[in-house]
Design an enzyme around this catalytic site. Structure first.
Site, PDB file in Angstrom:
ATOM      1  N   GLU A  83      -3.226   3.472   9.397  1.00  0.00           N
ATOM      2  CA  GLU A  83      -2.672   4.681   9.760  1.00  0.00           C
ATOM      3  C   GLU A  83      -3.470   5.580  10.132  1.00  0.00           C
ATOM      4  OE1 GLU A  83      -1.098   7.501   6.122  1.00  0.00           O
ATOM      5  OE2 GLU A  83      -0.722   5.537   5.518  1.00  0.00           O
ATOM      6  N   SER A  84      -4.827   5.470   9.923  1.00  0.00           N
ATOM      7  CA  SER A  84      -5.712   6.390  10.530  1.00  0.00           C
ATOM      8  C   SER A  84      -5.972   6.331  11.906  1.00  0.00           C
ATOM      9  CB  SER A  84      -7.201   6.134   9.690  1.00  0.00           C
ATOM     10  OG  SER A  84      -7.377   5.031   9.572  1.00  0.00           O
TER      11      SER A  84
END
Length: 240
Positions: A49-50
């Site tokens: 998700e980064s």
């Protein structure tokens, strides 16, 4: 001797056979997917998700912001692009998550233990988990099982287990067994080697449904154990 945490991780890796794109969280899910890349799913592409797509981390990351996640990646992009174009765009086969609490319907709590306004424990929260639960082709959860984690009622619904018009959560793997859904409830489908039904019932906070086709998880292979112990988790951080 194989530990139950090792059984948990290996069973989680095997569940990814045939999958191509996996949105994964840090911790137990991450070590399971990296084992899958070395065994049953060599073409598995990992999304974090980064903003990282297609990562091949050289070690287990310490957090979602660990620079090692960029290693070997196909692309690094802003989070809005990752979530909108890949996850919401229907390009993720499976989301692989952890949970602090889970109920019989598959609802997940990773927010608080106890009352929301004055909790006993404040957990990391949703992060991207709710988006993953709502938009991935299907969702797997990897977690350790006890009456504190398998609860009749979660203290907070961070992520819905079975959202409308989606497959949602399909598979739960714990250190005791493997679960699917039957008639809208979690059902035990496989016991891990050495685990008894009495142990599973004692670690569940509701009257658990048992599949009529209950089986046993195949024992780990020598190669799976070698990879896990020597390459992926030599210090025993996750597998003890």
């Amino acid at each position: 001797m194989t530990s139950r945490s090792e059984l948990l991780i290996i069973a989680g890796a095997r569940a990814l056979a045939g999958r191509r794109v996996c949105f994964v969280g840090i911790g137990l899910p991450n070590i399971a997917v990296t084992l899958a890349q070395r065994t049953v799913a060599p073409d598995l592409e990992l999304i974090y998700e980064s903003g990282v797509y297609g990562s091949v981390p050289p070690r287990q990351p310490l957090s979602i912001g660990d620079p090692c996640l960029v290693t070997g990646s196909l692309a690094v992009m802003p989070m809005p692009e990752l979530f909108q174009y890949y996850l919401q765009g229907g390009r993720v086969d499976v989301g692989f998550l952890g949970a602090a609490q889970l109920n019989r319907h598959g609802d997940v709590n990773t927010t608080v233990i106890g009352d929301y306004d004055s909790p006993k424990v404040r957990l990391p929260g949703s992060g991207g988990a709710c988006d993953i639960a709502l938009n991935a082709g299907e969702v797997f959860i990897l977690m350790r099982q006890s009456t504190r984690s398998f609860v009749e009622r979660v203290d907070f619904v961070t992520s819905p287990g079975r959202p409308p018009h989606r497959r949602g959560l399909t598979t739960v793997i714990t250190d005791l067994g493997e679960y699917g859904f039957e008639e809208g409830e979690l059902a035990l489908r496989r016991l891990h080697p050495g685990v008894t039904l009495d142990e599973v019932h004692a670690a569940t906070g509701w009257r658990l449904r048992i599949s009529r086709e209950l089986g046993e998880t195949p024992a780990p292979t020598a190669e799976e154990l070698r990879l896990l112990r020597s390459e992926l988790d030599p210090n025993g951080t996750y597998r003890k």
